[in-house]
Design a protein around this motif. Structure first.
Motif, PDB file in Angstrom:
ATOM      1  N   LYS A 116       0.830  -1.220   0.000  1.00 50.46           N
ATOM      2  CA  LYS A 116       0.000   0.000   0.000  1.00 50.46           C
ATOM      3  C   LYS A 116       0.859   1.263   0.000  1.00 50.46           C
ATOM      4  CE  LYS A 116      -4.097  -1.861   2.243  1.00 50.46           C
ATOM      5  NZ  LYS A 116      -4.746  -2.037   3.534  1.00 50.46           N
ATOM      6  N   LEU A 117       2.139   1.099   0.240  1.00 50.52           N
ATOM      7  CA  LEU A 117       3.043   2.255   0.226  1.00 50.52           C
ATOM      8  C   LEU A 117       3.860   2.303  -1.062  1.00 50.52           C
ATOM      9  CD1 LEU A 117       4.389   1.992   3.879  1.00 50.52           C
ATOM     10  CD2 LEU A 117       2.715   3.610   3.011  1.00 50.52           C
ATOM     11  N   GLY A 154       5.771  -0.160  -1.885  1.00 49.36           N
ATOM     12  CA  GLY A 154       6.938  -1.006  -1.643  1.00 49.36           C
ATOM     13  C   GLY A 154       6.582  -2.467  -1.862  1.00 49.36           C
ATOM     14  N   ALA A 198      13.286  -4.227  -5.610  1.00 44.84           N
ATOM     15  CA  ALA A 198      13.234  -2.819  -5.233  1.00 44.84           C
ATOM     16  C   ALA A 198      13.409  -1.893  -6.430  1.00 44.84           C
ATOM     17  CB  ALA A 198      14.333  -2.530  -4.197  1.00 44.84           C
ATOM     18  N   PRO A 233       7.412  -8.359  -7.454  1.00 45.09           N
ATOM     19  CA  PRO A 233       6.522  -8.024  -6.333  1.00 45.09           C
ATOM     20  C   PRO A 233       6.231  -6.535  -6.288  1.00 45.09           C
ATOM     21  CG  PRO A 233       8.739  -8.369  -5.522  1.00 45.09           C
ATOM     22  CD  PRO A 233       8.766  -8.662  -7.010  1.00 45.09           C
ATOM     23  N   GLY A 234       5.229  -6.171  -5.516  1.00 50.82           N
ATOM     24  CA  GLY A 234       4.914  -4.750  -5.317  1.00 50.82           C
ATOM     25  C   GLY A 234       4.226  -4.173  -6.528  1.00 50.82           C
ATOM     26  N   GLY A 235       4.593  -2.975  -6.883  1.00 54.99           N
ATOM     27  CA  GLY A 235       3.988  -2.321  -8.032  1.00 54.99           C
ATOM     28  C   GLY A 235       2.870  -1.377  -7.667  1.00 54.99           C
ATOM     29  N   GLY A 236       2.607  -1.219  -6.350  1.00 56.68           N
ATOM     30  CA  GLY A 236       1.554  -0.296  -5.935  1.00 56.68           C
ATOM     31  C   GLY A 236       2.020   1.160  -6.005  1.00 56.68           C
ATOM     32  N   GLU A 237       1.064   2.035  -5.792  1.00 61.34           N
ATOM     33  CA  GLU A 237       1.371   3.472  -5.783  1.00 61.34           C
ATOM     34  C   GLU A 237       1.909   3.859  -4.407  1.00 61.34           C
ATOM     35  OE1 GLU A 237       1.056   5.707  -8.349  1.00 61.34           O
ATOM     36  OE2 GLU A 237       0.733   3.866  -9.510  1.00 61.34           O
ATOM     37  N   PRO A 238       2.802   4.844  -4.373  1.00 60.92           N
ATOM     38  CA  PRO A 238       3.268   5.319  -3.069  1.00 60.92           C
ATOM     39  C   PRO A 238       2.092   5.790  -2.215  1.00 60.92           C
ATOM     40  CG  PRO A 238       4.581   6.266  -4.841  1.00 60.92           C
ATOM     41  CD  PRO A 238       3.429   5.554  -5.488  1.00 60.92           C
ATOM     42  N   GLY A 239       2.141   5.497  -0.927  1.00 60.41           N
ATOM     43  CA  GLY A 239       1.043   5.875  -0.029  1.00 60.41           C
ATOM     44  C   GLY A 239       1.575   6.546   1.222  1.00 60.41           C
TER      45      GLY A 239
END
Lengths: 578, 278
Positions: free
Chosen positions: A249-250, A252, B88, B261-267
């Motif tokens: 959700k960040l 990362g 990363a 892995p990951g690929g989401g938006e910064p939150g």
């Protein structure tokens, strides 16, 4: 009563694995939170997945609570299977009450010989009257009535807890709760006994319900964490599981590794890529990571490891607590490998210490190991919202594009700018081989000395500020301790203070580098120092002997886990001494 | 700084550092270095967008000899370190290199799981069937009867395994074998491997002149695979097992989504505090 406050109650809910004692305990703690209490809950169980034994150990009160009390006031047994395995973790006193199910058979000898009042509640039989009801929900109702908690709030918590299992489970769980809450025997017994008064939820301010592992996860995220590598190990897995969805959700990520050798190397790789990174493990995993941690020190790559201590060595007692990874955290690496070792003192402190550790690792381009233990990591506490102000810590020093870039340039503070891949014309090779300032491998004595000195200097020269330790109280007696044992020490000091004995409690948070001058200053005027630790080998005491000069008389209260050091034990030790 | 588009195209030698390799004269690894730099020049990869990750051993020294970002880590763990880097930093071209001891013995578990994980990176094993840096001991690819090591004076008595076949079983999506006697051919293979989206494994037959001088005869035995690459695993397995380990070329390539892995938006990191509030 051994409790120092009549609002303070300790309850054990036990049963065979799968009987639901942990669920009942967790819901009881949540309910206490809704009713304005402070408190904590420890889980104690065997290594079996099912069919072992499980105990929810809950302590509730009107003031913040960070450790278990010396005795339990109430033991509710869903059944008596394997009760002897954890009976020594549930010490009782002459006024303790036992609530047991007559269907569970005779009270076992470990309890019976104490001659305590036993209140029989037919939890199993009552649960059978509700199709999907379970005895643990009857037990929750019994305890909620005993504590005068609001039944409506309990209903909401049950809705939330069993929502995923469907409406029938929710309804029948609520019905079972009500059956326990209104059970005539309990209602009658309660009217006979003094029970804790409730607190007023409006008056206690914002409170959090936090486990130590969650606190570490939150602290790391606050410190900038965006990558974690994970290999499951008890009791650290829940920290990694907490991080997995939240890092996504960040923006990362978390990567599950094939082993701890891989997880720590993944952390180093991600951090080399410029992303603040960590892993979490426990003793055996830390041992496997030791080689790569030396690499991170030599190559000057920031890396954070949260190590949740458990009984050791080897598989030891993997589900229970002990403070025994201090030696390996301090000295487990090969070569001269200066790095940071920190330890969290309580639940809120898990947030502070982990955030601080990651920021320090980033600023100093080195390894930081945060030590917690199973007792702290896997317990939940209802605490005032953690509030702290960390000193200003510079972010990782990065390099701009530069044709004459030298990765390991000797600088006054020992920290050299780190070029992050993607930065033009500043390519370099991070190396575990000893190297020159430019990063070229070198076996020359002068290069080795320069780089060793640089890596030590950046750690020794940093101004860590007031967070090196938590110091409470004053007096000519001091308790010197670390980790979750600090909570028992604080409570012991509070009890002694009520009797007119002033005690200073020092919990070391920054273990390496050591702060001998600071400790000497807070021990100024102290004549007796009691060192308290949960280690058979006295690891903390030997650490103190190695790095500090303590002029006062020193005694050591040290013993192994899994039994926690109780406040009363510390009080007795100090009373016998004076 | 000049924008990337304004910079003159780089030649292979621009990817080489000025550090003199520790390798013995005649070592096959020189040709691997040459092939890697040729491939990068051909692909016009900006130096700062490439990372060369290695472990420990003669061949693992290669990171220092290239002029890209590099990491010379600990023995056997290069693939793990590269996995973290790629997780990363998916934008980087990640190359991993090392020897048969580093990658197949101490790093064997990581090799299996890197194949299985299928992250987008290229792994080059410079296979000389011997530990060179520790002065000539048998590796997992050494023949059972090789008796020139003081550690196993009667031979290991243990059969070697076929790294390409293991990579296939473990789930690598690109498998090739090259020979250092043919650096241009090896460079071509590396171009395809780097361009492949997923985990590409390249076994580079790289003779050790010092401890395995008989390998200088390899050039007489090496030849190309008779068939073009296949995407059918069973077929690739059959060819690999029928082969004596001296056939070169791309053996297997399949299209399977690379893992990232990951690929989401910064939150906002503050968002999680609410879940603890009572």
């Amino acid at each position: 009563m051994t409790s120092n406050n009549n609002c303070d109650i300790s309850i054990a809910v036990t049963g065979s694995g799968g009987a639901g004692s942990i669920t009942a305990g967790e819901l009881l703690l949540s309910l206490a939170g809704k009713n304005g209490c402070f408190g904590m809950m420890r889980r104690s169980f065997g290594p079996q997945i099912r069919g072992g034994e499980a105990a929810a150990l809950v302590r509730l009160g009107p003031q913040p609570i960070e450790c278990m009390n010396d005795h339990f006031d109430l033991w509710l047994a869903l059944d008596w299977q394997n009760a002897d395995r954890f009976a020594d973790e549930i010490p009782l006193h002459p006024g303790s009450l036992i609530i047991a199910d007559p269907a569970a058979g005779e009270t076992p000898e470990v309890v019976r010989h104490l001659g305590l009042e036993v209140l029989e509640v037919a939890m199993k039989a009552l649960s059978k009257e509700v199709p999907l009801g379970r005895p643990n929900m009857i037990a929750l109702g019994v305890l909620a009535h005993w504590l005068d908690f609001c039944a409506d709030e309990a209903g909401k918590l049950i809705d939330h807890a069993f929502h995923d299992k469907g409406g029938e489970v929710v309804n029948d769980s609520r019905a079972a709760f009500t059956a326990g809450f209104t059970e005539p025997g309990i209602v009658e017994a309660r009217s006979r006994r003094q029970v804790p008064t409730r607190c007023d939820p409006a008056s206690v301010g914002e409170r959090w319900d936090l486990s130590g592992n969650e606190g570490c996860g939150l602290g790391a995220i606050r410190g900038g964490l965006r990558f974690a590598a994970a290999y499951p190990i008890t009791p650290a897995s829940d920290l990694l599981e907490w991080l997995a969805p939240r890092l996504e959700k960040l923006g990362g990520s978390l990567l599950q590794a094939e082993d701890e050798l891989a997880s720590i190397n993944m952390v180093i790789g991600a951090s080399f890529g410029g992303v603040p990174s960590m892993t979490a493990t426990s003793g055996p995993g830390l041992a496997l990571m030791a080689e790569a941690l030396g690499l991170a020190v030599a190559a000057e790559v920031p890396a954070l490891v949260v190590n949740v201590q458990r009984g050791g060595p080897s598989t030891g007692i993997p589900t229970k607590s002990e403070q025994v990874d201090l030696d390996i955290a301090l000295h487990g690496m090969h070569g001269d490998a200066p790095h940071l070792v920190l330890a969290a003192l309580d639940h809120a402190d898990c947030v502070l210490t982990t955030e601080w550790a990651l920021r320090l690792a980033e600023a100093l381009q080195t390894v930081a190991i945060v030590l917690t233990d199973q007792n702290l990591a896997q317990s939940r506490a209802l605490i005032p919202r953690p509030q702290f102000v960390l000193p200003e810590i510079p972010a990782r020093k990065t390099a701009e594009a530069d044709d004459s870039y030298e990765r390991y340039a000797i600088t006054p503070d020992g920290v050299s700018p780190m070029a992050i891949p993607g930065t033009e014309c500043s390519t370099y090779v991070a190396d575990g081989l000893e190297h020159t300032e430019s990063g070229k491998p070198s076996t020359a004595a002068a290069d080795h000395a320069l780089q060793l000195d640089k890596r030590q200097r950046k750690i020794d020269g940093f101004e860590y500020g007031e967070h090196w330790a938590d110091v409470q109280g004053r007096g000519d007696i001091a308790i010197l301790t670390w980790g979750s044992t600090a909570s028992a020490a604080r409570e012991a000091a509070g009890r002694l203070e009520e009797d007119g004995t002033k005690v200073r409690v020092i919990g070391l948070r920054l273990l390496m580098p050591a702060s001998p001058d600071r400790l000497a200053a807070v021990l100024d005027g102290v004549e007796h120092v009691l060192v308290v630790e949960q280690s058979h080998g006295r690891q903390f005491y030997r650490y103190l002997r190695a790095y500090y000069d303590i002029e006062a008389d020193v005694r050591v209260l040290a013993r192994p886990g899994p039994l926690l050091i109780a406040p009363g034990e510390i009080v007795r030790e100090l009373e016998e001494w004076s | 700084m000049a924008l990337a588009a304004d910079r003159p195209p780089l030649k292979a030698r621009d990817y080489k550092s000025d550090i003199k390799p520790v390798w013995c004269p005649g070592c096959g690894d020189f040709a691997v270095l040459s092939a890697i730099t040729k491939a990068l020049a051909f692909l016009e990869r900006p130096r700062e967008e490439v990372a060369m990750i290695t472990g420990i051993g003669c061949s693992s020294r290669i990171a220092a000899y290239t002029r890209v970002y590099g990491f010379h880590g600990v023995h056997g763990r290069a693939l793990a370190l590269a996995g973290g880097l790629k997780a990363a930093r998916p934008d980087l071209t990640v190359l991993v290199a090392g020897g048969d001891g580093d990658g197949l013995s101490i790093g064997g578990n990581h090799f299996i799981h890197a194949c299985r994980r299928n992250m987008d990176m290229t792994y080059i094993v410079m296979d000389n069937e011997v530990y060179g840096m520790t002065k000539g001991q048998a590796s997992p690819t050494t023949d059972a009867d090789w008796d020139r090591s003081k550690l196993t004076p009667r031979g290991t008595g243990i059969r070697p395994f076929n790294p390409a076949a293991l990579a296939l079983t473990a789930g690598a999506t690109f498998i090739a074998r090259g020979f250092t006697g043919d650096p241009n051919g090896l460079a071509k293979i590396l171009v395809s491997a780097i361009e492949h989206r997923g985990f590409s494994f390249v076994q580079a037959l790289s003779p050790c002149k010092t401890f395995r001088p008989e390998q200088m005869e390899w050039k007489k035995h090496v030849r190309g695979f008779a068939q073009p690459p296949t995407h059918i695993g069973a077929l690739a397995a059959e060819r690999l097992h029928a082969d004596d380990g001296m056939s070169t070329g791309v053996i297997y390539q399949t299209d399977y989504p690379a893992f990232q892995p990951g690929g989401g938006e910064p939150g906002d990191p503050g968002q999680f505090e609410a879940e603890f509030r009572i």
